[in-house]
Motif scaffolding. Structure first.
Motif, mmCIF file in Angstrom:
data_model
loop_
_atom_site.group_PDB
_atom_site.id
_atom_site.type_symbol
_atom_site.label_atom_id
_atom_site.label_comp_id
_atom_site.label_asym_id
_atom_site.label_seq_id
_atom_site.Cartn_x
_atom_site.Cartn_y
_atom_site.Cartn_z
ATOM 1 N N ILE A 64 0.882 -0.949 0.172
ATOM 2 C CA ILE A 64 0.118 0.079 -0.153
ATOM 3 C C ILE A 64 0.880 1.095 0.014
ATOM 4 N N ALA A 65 2.055 1.066 0.796
ATOM 5 C CA ALA A 65 2.888 2.502 0.747
ATOM 6 C C ALA A 65 3.594 2.743 -0.523
ATOM 7 N N ARG A 66 3.817 1.678 -1.246
ATOM 8 C CA ARG A 66 4.571 1.771 -2.454
ATOM 9 C C ARG A 66 3.825 2.071 -3.349
ATOM 10 N N LEU A 67 2.348 1.968 -3.517
ATOM 11 C CA LEU A 67 1.553 2.330 -4.444
ATOM 12 C C LEU A 67 0.762 3.651 -4.014
ATOM 13 N N THR A 68 0.743 4.065 -2.814
ATOM 14 C CA THR A 68 0.260 5.426 -2.479
ATOM 15 C C THR A 68 1.100 6.491 -2.179
ATOM 16 N N ALA A 72 2.426 4.112 5.472
ATOM 17 C CA ALA A 72 1.701 2.756 5.826
ATOM 18 C C ALA A 72 0.345 2.653 5.430
ATOM 19 N N GLY A 73 -0.193 1.288 5.516
ATOM 20 C CA GLY A 73 -1.375 0.933 5.300
ATOM 21 C C GLY A 73 -1.691 -0.275 5.797
ATOM 22 N N PHE A 74 -3.176 -0.493 5.774
ATOM 23 C CA PHE A 74 -3.678 -2.098 6.126
ATOM 24 C C PHE A 74 -5.043 -2.453 5.470
ATOM 25 N N VAL A 75 -5.315 -3.571 5.499
ATOM 26 C CA VAL A 75 -6.473 -4.090 4.799
ATOM 27 C C VAL A 75 -7.742 -4.322 5.731
ATOM 28 N N THR A 76 -8.897 -3.799 5.257
ATOM 29 C CA THR A 76 -9.982 -3.745 6.257
ATOM 30 C C THR A 76 -11.054 -4.809 5.306
ATOM 31 N N ALA A 77 -12.129 -4.868 5.954
ATOM 32 C CA ALA A 77 -13.175 -5.694 5.278
ATOM 33 C C ALA A 77 -13.679 -5.057 4.100
ATOM 34 N N GLY A 231 -2.032 6.040 4.881
ATOM 35 C CA GLY A 231 -1.464 7.378 5.484
ATOM 36 C C GLY A 231 -0.348 7.176 6.370
ATOM 37 N N SER A 232 -0.177 8.112 7.200
ATOM 38 C CA SER A 232 0.961 7.966 8.144
ATOM 39 C C SER A 232 1.253 6.738 9.150
ATOM 40 N N LYS A 233 2.201 6.676 9.620
ATOM 41 C CA LYS A 233 2.440 5.258 10.234
ATOM 42 C C LYS A 233 1.411 5.627 11.617
ATOM 43 N N ALA A 234 1.553 6.697 12.473
ATOM 44 C CA ALA A 234 0.735 6.673 13.591
ATOM 45 C C ALA A 234 -0.785 6.830 13.451
ATOM 46 N N LEU A 235 -1.296 7.255 12.402
ATOM 47 C CA LEU A 235 -2.758 7.180 12.164
ATOM 48 C C LEU A 235 -3.235 5.747 11.794
ATOM 49 N N VAL A 236 -2.377 5.132 10.740
ATOM 50 C CA VAL A 236 -2.482 3.883 10.349
ATOM 51 C C VAL A 236 -2.797 3.082 11.584
ATOM 52 N N ARG A 237 -1.619 3.141 12.118
ATOM 53 C CA ARG A 237 -1.593 2.061 13.523
ATOM 54 C C ARG A 237 -2.489 2.319 14.379
ATOM 55 N N ALA A 238 -3.302 3.592 14.598
ATOM 56 C CA ALA A 238 -4.265 3.950 15.396
ATOM 57 C C ALA A 238 -5.667 3.074 14.954
#
Ligand SMILES: *Cc1c(COP(=O)(O)O)cnc(C)c1O
Length: 404
Positions: A64-68, A72-77, A231-238
């Protein structure tokens, strides 16, 4: 997305489902999109295996980071889940106590600001995705006009985040542009979440000031059902840590994560010009076939949110065509094979044909079906004779009777 010719499976027949042709767009209610072969393979490969899911999400984050172009990023439902988790993350940060406390937001910033013209539905109200996190929705402006002071005025001590929606459903004028909106929010330290579920552009909105970008993986990317938060690591982590709380009921499985990673890589390698050329061929075929049909005006219209695609707009003069646009849409959907058109605005006397989700040969079938139905009524076949309002009511009644 159009795939290479292939043998089509008969699973719909086995399940007793109609073999619909989708010229409506990437609609959840129709199965979203044609999943790209790379993602189909990845899903089949991962299903029998065990994985450490959080490590898999680390790999997803890299893709996700590479393409955006963000950290950072993660996958949701799905994207709707992504909105809820992003809002929750902006309320709790990485505080696990707060994460478990939601949806009780006592002691937390709990307001999310949104322009009134962005209060859309995509099958469910977008504002409900905000409220699911325990947040309160604060609207600004009027449906067709928002001024910068109205946004600034509603940002305060309780503001957890602001939501910016990009969608053809939004009011397309009078809204604050994203960079302006984000500038005002950032001046008050308020993060901006952008709902970009249906957008092709994986970088531009983040570059324009979105702090968290939400995409549907199962729309243009051609992944199995999933959503992307970037997004940013901190917000994506939260947002990610909400999986220990309200995110549990919205979880994505290994197949959704593997499918999304594969679809993202395929997106990088996709010959976008070739896909566009195929879509243009479908549109040209339709324009040619519909030219001169009594009561029919066919034209091309660009995507309202500037995705790189056009759709065919088919306007129906009910006097000359002897059928209304909505009756034609229904006749197409009822016939064989069933053709489902894009008819959100059909009471205005037109609908669209979307060329993005066709298998080889289907564009021709769609053209023939339209011509057939119009010939049928011209030769004395009856249109149903119902109003657009009656048609809408009837559809709702059918849904409410489910499962019949
Ligand atoms: C489709 C869509 C959604 C919902 O996406 P899902 O991934 O199906 O939950 C949200 N917002 C917008 C603007 C959409 O187009």
């Amino acid at each position: 997305m159009t795939t290479e010719p292939r043998a089509r499976s008969d699973i719909r027949q086995r399940l007793g489902l109609r073999p619909i042709i989708n010229v409506s767009g990437t609609m959840t209610a129709l199965g979203a999109s044609i999943v790209v072969p790379e993602a189909v393979r990845a899903v089949a490969e991962i299903l029998p295996e065990f994985v450490e899911i959080n490590d898999m999400q680390r790999k997803a984050s890299e893709a996700i980071a590479r393409l955006t172009g963000v950290e950072a990023g993660f996958v949701t439902a799905c994207a709707s889940a992504g909105i809820t988790l992003a809002v929750a993350g902006c309320m709790t940060g990485a505080d696990l106590g707060r994460i478990e406390q939601l949806p009780d937001a006592t002691g937390m910033k709990d307001e999310v600001v949104i322009q009134l013209g962005h209060m859309v539905g995509y099958g469910a109200p977008v504002e409900q995705a905000i409220r699911l996190a325990g947040a309160k929705v604060v609207t600004i402006g009027q449906a067709t006009e928002v001024r910068p002071y109205q946004l600034a005025h509603r940002l305060g001590e309780r503001t957890a985040a602001a939501l910016y929606v990009v969608s053809h459903h939004c009011v397309q004028y009078g809204q604050l542009p994203l960079d302006r909106f984000a500038g005002i929010c950032h001046a008050r330290g308020v993060p901006v979440i952008a709902d970009l579920a249906s957008e092709y552009d994986l970088r531009g909105f983040l570059a324009a000031g979105a702090d968290l970008a939400i995409y549907s993986a199962h729309k243009f990317l051609g992944s199995p059902t999933a959503g992307i938060v970037a997004g940013s690591k901190a917000l994506v982590r939260a947002a990610f840590l909400q999986n220990l709380g309200i995110g549990r009921g919205m979880k994505v499985g290994k197949e959704g994560i593997a499918g999304t990673i594969a679809a993202l890589s395929a997106w990088e390698r996709r010959d976008h010009a070739k896909v566009r050329a195929t879509e243009t061929d479908h549109l040209s075929l339709w324009l040619k076939r519909f030219d001169g049909l009594p009561g029919i005006t066919a034209s091309l219209e660009p995507d309202p949110t500037h995705n790189p695609l056009d759709r065919l707009k088919l306007a129906v003069d009910p006097e000359a065509a002897r059928i209304t646009a909505w009756e034609l849409a229904d006749a197409l959907a009822a016939g064989s094979p069933p053709v489902i058109v894009r008819d959100h605005e059909v009471e205005h006397g037109f609908f669209y044909l979307d060329p993005c989700n066709l298998h080889p040969g289907e564009a021709e079938i769609v053209a023939e079906r339209v011509v057939q139905e119009l010939e049928r009524v011209r030769k004395g076949g009856q249109a149903e004779g119902i109003s657009a309002a009656e048609r809408k009511a009837r559809r709702f009644e059918r849904l409410l009777r489910w499962p019949d």
